[in-house]
Design a protein around this motif. Sequence first.
Motif, PDB file in Angstrom:
ATOM      1  N   ILE A 283       0.853  -1.190   0.000  1.00 48.59           N
ATOM      2  CA  ILE A 283       0.000   0.000   0.000  1.00 48.59           C
ATOM      3  C   ILE A 283       0.887   1.238   0.000  1.00 48.59           C
ATOM      4  N   MET A 284       0.583   2.145  -0.922  1.00 54.28           N
ATOM      5  CA  MET A 284       1.346   3.398  -0.977  1.00 54.28           C
ATOM      6  C   MET A 284       0.379   4.564  -0.827  1.00 54.28           C
ATOM      7  N   LEU A 285       0.798   5.591  -0.100  1.00 59.28           N
ATOM      8  CA  LEU A 285      -0.005   6.799   0.090  1.00 59.28           C
ATOM      9  C   LEU A 285       0.776   7.976  -0.485  1.00 59.28           C
ATOM     10  N   VAL A 286       0.081   8.816  -1.242  1.00 60.18           N
ATOM     11  CA  VAL A 286       0.773   9.944  -1.870  1.00 60.18           C
ATOM     12  C   VAL A 286       0.071  11.257  -1.532  1.00 60.18           C
ATOM     13  N   GLY A 287       0.809  12.149  -0.884  1.00 57.74           N
ATOM     14  CA  GLY A 287       0.296  13.486  -0.568  1.00 57.74           C
ATOM     15  C   GLY A 287       0.733  14.480  -1.629  1.00 57.74           C
ATOM     16  N   GLU A 288       0.610  15.777  -1.298  1.00 60.09           N
ATOM     17  CA  GLU A 288       0.952  16.752  -2.345  1.00 60.09           C
ATOM     18  C   GLU A 288       2.389  17.261  -2.251  1.00 60.09           C
TER      19      GLU A 288
ATOM     20  N   ILE B 263       8.510  -0.051  -5.687  1.00 61.86           N
ATOM     21  CA  ILE B 263       7.625  -0.643  -4.673  1.00 61.86           C
ATOM     22  C   ILE B 263       6.608  -1.593  -5.296  1.00 61.86           C
ATOM     23  N   ARG B 264       6.104  -1.227  -6.453  1.00 57.06           N
ATOM     24  CA  ARG B 264       5.015  -1.942  -7.132  1.00 57.06           C
ATOM     25  C   ARG B 264       3.845  -2.232  -6.156  1.00 57.06           C
ATOM     26  N   PRO B 265       3.240  -1.166  -5.604  1.00 61.50           N
ATOM     27  CA  PRO B 265       2.130  -1.377  -4.658  1.00 61.50           C
ATOM     28  C   PRO B 265       0.909  -1.929  -5.366  1.00 61.50           C
ATOM     29  N   LYS B 266       0.104  -2.659  -4.620  1.00 55.34           N
ATOM     30  CA  LYS B 266      -1.172  -3.126  -5.178  1.00 55.34           C
ATOM     31  C   LYS B 266      -2.223  -2.035  -5.060  1.00 55.34           C
ATOM     32  N   ILE B 267      -2.087  -1.240  -3.983  1.00 56.96           N
ATOM     33  CA  ILE B 267      -3.072  -0.196  -3.703  1.00 56.96           C
ATOM     34  C   ILE B 267      -2.338   1.136  -3.562  1.00 56.96           C
TER      35      ILE B 267
END
Length: 194
Positions: free
Chosen positions: A38-43, A113-117
Amino acid sequence: MEDSWEVLARECQGCRECALCQTRKNVVFGVGNPAAEIMLVGEGPGANEDEQGIPFVGRAGQFLDDMLAIIGLDRTKVYIANIVKCRPPGNRDPLNVEQDACIGYLRRQMALIRPKILICLGRIAAMRLINDKFRITKEHGIWHDIDGMRMMAMYHPSALLRDPSKRPETFNDLKELQREVGRICERTELTRPW
Ligand code: URA
């Protein structure tokens, strides 16, 4: 030549591709588990992040940690990065030229990373990664299948601090994320917060 975290981090730390390099204290590369599903991306980094060189360490970061904890996640189970890696002065939105100059680093992080989400935190990330007409008020919580990833946007934690009336919708989005983690992530152990 194959990319690596070492090469990428070194290039990023020395980056002078846009004017933000002139005012930054630190490049804010990313934090968390490079093997995360799982990866999270902010600004982009704010003042605290710029000081410490770590994403989401201010009030919004604390709130993000609280959001993750609601569904049994923490920074050991996700990877967190931003669209731009240097602080836009005065916390303004990153300009398109700055995003264009920086997005390659995020793409390379995603490729390693190749995240799924992938969760976009706020409008800026969603417009860059999901679609350029993205309307966060209408489209948060909806899954998109892009480049082999399940992508969804949620309200930015800063928006949730400013406007608590958005929190119930975000609670639903978090539950939706939790369902999808349970469905497609093989290696992400969820603790049981409820
Ligand atoms: N807001 C963001 O979008 N990213 C950070 O790292 C901190 C605040």
